[in-house]
Scaffold this motif. Structure first.
Motif, PDB file in Angstrom:
ATOM      1  N   UNK A 203       0.978  -1.180   0.037  1.00 12.93           N
ATOM      2  CA  UNK A 203       0.038   0.107   0.028  1.00 12.93           C
ATOM      3  C   UNK A 203       0.810   1.213  -0.166  1.00 12.93           C
ATOM      4  N   UNK A 204       0.648   2.025  -0.872  1.00  8.20           N
ATOM      5  CA  UNK A 204       1.364   3.398  -0.905  1.00  8.20           C
ATOM      6  C   UNK A 204       1.675   4.204   0.562  1.00  8.20           C
ATOM      7  N   UNK A 205       0.364   4.143   0.953  1.00  6.36           N
ATOM      8  CA  UNK A 205       0.556   4.862   2.427  1.00  6.36           C
ATOM      9  C   UNK A 205       1.619   4.229   3.250  1.00  6.36           C
ATOM     10  N   UNK A 206       1.460   2.748   3.349  1.00  7.39           N
ATOM     11  CA  UNK A 206       2.601   2.249   4.127  1.00  7.39           C
ATOM     12  C   UNK A 206       4.077   2.369   3.578  1.00  7.39           C
ATOM     13  N   UNK A 207       4.145   2.452   2.288  1.00 10.65           N
ATOM     14  CA  UNK A 207       5.397   2.814   1.530  1.00 10.65           C
ATOM     15  C   UNK A 207       5.977   4.164   2.131  1.00 10.65           C
ATOM     16  N   UNK A 208       5.065   5.066   2.213  1.00  7.98           N
ATOM     17  CA  UNK A 208       5.519   6.544   2.869  1.00  7.98           C
ATOM     18  C   UNK A 208       5.659   6.406   4.304  1.00  7.98           C
ATOM     19  N   UNK A 209       5.219   5.584   5.143  1.00  6.13           N
ATOM     20  CA  UNK A 209       5.508   5.563   6.460  1.00  6.13           C
ATOM     21  C   UNK A 209       6.783   4.705   6.671  1.00  6.13           C
ATOM     22  N   UNK A 210       7.194   3.764   5.902  1.00  5.22           N
ATOM     23  CA  UNK A 210       8.477   3.124   5.847  1.00  5.22           C
ATOM     24  C   UNK A 210       9.491   3.996   5.438  1.00  5.22           C
ATOM     25  N   UNK A 211       9.368   4.890   4.522  1.00  2.00           N
ATOM     26  CA  UNK A 211      10.263   5.992   4.339  1.00  2.00           C
ATOM     27  C   UNK A 211      10.719   6.950   5.166  1.00  2.00           C
ATOM     28  N   UNK A 212       9.492   7.174   5.815  1.00  2.00           N
ATOM     29  CA  UNK A 212       9.395   8.448   6.977  1.00  2.00           C
ATOM     30  C   UNK A 212      10.396   7.807   8.176  1.00  2.00           C
ATOM     31  N   UNK A 213      10.075   6.770   8.666  1.00  2.00           N
ATOM     32  CA  UNK A 213      10.943   5.920   9.741  1.00  2.00           C
ATOM     33  C   UNK A 213      12.331   5.640   9.412  1.00  2.00           C
ATOM     34  N   UNK A 214      12.569   5.194   8.131  1.00  2.00           N
ATOM     35  CA  UNK A 214      13.913   4.718   7.774  1.00  2.00           C
ATOM     36  C   UNK A 214      14.897   6.175   7.574  1.00  2.00           C
ATOM     37  N   UNK A 215      14.406   7.063   7.080  1.00  2.00           N
ATOM     38  CA  UNK A 215      14.905   8.426   6.880  1.00  2.00           C
ATOM     39  C   UNK A 215      15.323   9.156   8.421  1.00  2.00           C
ATOM     40  N   UNK A 216      14.204   8.902   9.225  1.00  2.00           N
ATOM     41  CA  UNK A 216      14.530   9.286  10.528  1.00  2.00           C
ATOM     42  C   UNK A 216      15.469   8.779  11.245  1.00  2.00           C
ATOM     43  N   UNK A 217      15.738   7.543  10.913  1.00  2.00           N
ATOM     44  CA  UNK A 217      16.831   6.675  11.692  1.00  2.00           C
ATOM     45  C   UNK A 217      17.876   6.535  10.737  1.00  2.00           C
ATOM     46  N   UNK A 218      18.240   7.427   9.974  1.00  2.00           N
ATOM     47  CA  UNK A 218      19.226   7.382   8.822  1.00  2.00           C
ATOM     48  C   UNK A 218      19.688   6.083   8.270  1.00  2.00           C
ATOM     49  N   UNK A 219      18.583   5.416   7.726  1.00  2.00           N
ATOM     50  CA  UNK A 219      18.666   3.935   7.181  1.00  2.00           C
ATOM     51  C   UNK A 219      18.913   4.312   5.617  1.00  2.00           C
TER      52      UNK A 219
END
Length: 285
Positions: A83-99
């Motif tokens: 789901x695209x909304x889930x993709x955006x959540x993954x992106x946000x969390x990964x970027x916040x944790x510098x992954x």
């Protein structure tokens, strides 16, 4: 045994990321004996096809952890995009944790930076293979860009907005265990998401229907094969669902100890032709 489902990296592929002659012969013998063979991998379809073609093998492929299933004629049988909304959540969390992360889609695999990928992969491989030179590791890491057809992109929001894009997997890396744990704990309760791992320092994000176990069941049903007649071989956590679903689950000798406890049998390591050893052992029975 009527169906063999085998993982690629750490399983069918040896330390040189190739299919050995012994593994090739054993799988060919299985096919000649009337046993179906399917590859089940976290790789994209093109990257999974590459070592098979080099070995002269042509098997159906379950790729991206089960997000896509292809028959031996390269026809797509089933897909399970995120789901695209889930993709955006993954992106946000990964970027916040510098992954560092990659997005696998129906068009290409996208990364924010080739240089960051090389830096991360070299650091990971340096930890796993301390005897290797940094220059050799850089060459190995660079080869993955060719196999996966990775394109650089700087605007993932725009990518996720595109109606012609379907996302099948997001793969994220970190050298820090606490970062991996933090990201996993933040996202593990998302409704339309399952999280696994295929090796050191990574997390793999898929739709809950995109699991190797579900995909192997789908494939077995297509050929009217009961799961009790399926052997699944793997080495890591993204293989757990198919090892548990199969009538006979096999862990590689190089597998994580937790994987071995879940399997019915442990074969030799991938650099010792472990797939061939397991296949011949059970074809004889």
């Amino acid at each position: 045994m009527k169906l063999i489902a085998t993982d690629l990296d750490g399983t069918l592929l040896n330390q040189n990321h190739e299919i050995s002659e012994e593994n090739k012969k054993a799988l060919q013998l299985a096919k000649e004996s009337g046993v179906e063979v399917v590859v089940a991998t976290g790789r994209s379809y093109s990257a999974a096809k590459f070592p098979l073609m080099n070995a002269g093998l042509d098997f159906p492929i379950i790729c991206l952890n089960g997000a896509k299933i292809y028959d031996k004629d390269d026809q797509l049988i089933r897909s399970a995009p995120l789901d695209k909304q889930t993709c955006r959540k993954i992106q946000q969390v990964c970027q916040q944790n510098n992954m560092y992360f990659e997005v696998f889609t129906n068009k290409a695999t996208y990364s924010e930076s080739r240089e960051k990928f090389l830096e991360v992969m070299i650091d990971i491989m340096e930890s796993a293979y301390p005897g290797s030179s940094r220059e050799d590791l850089k060459v190995q890491a660079a080869n993955r860009f060719q196999q996966e057809r990775i394109e650089t992109i700087h605007d993932f929001d725009a990518l996720f907005d595109r109606e012609d894009i379907e996302v099948y997997k997001i793969l994220a890396f970190s050298l820090l265990d606490n970062t991996l744990d933090q990201v996993k704990s933040t996202l593990e309760n998302e409704q339309y998401l399952t999280i696994t791992s295929s090796g050191l320092s990574n997390l793999e994000f898929n739709h809950p229907d995109a699991q190797k176990g579900i995909a192997v069941k789908t494939f077995a049903k297509k050929y009217d094969i009961k799961m009790e007649n399926v052997m699944a071989i793997g080495d890591n956590f993204n293989d757990v669902s198919m090892i548990e679903a199969a009538g006979f689950g096999v862990a590689m000798g190089n597998a994580n100890e937790k994987i071995k406890t879940l399997a019915d049998y442990t074969t030799k390591a991938n650099h010792e032709d472990g797939v061939a050893f397991a296949v011949r052992e059970f074809l004889n029975k």
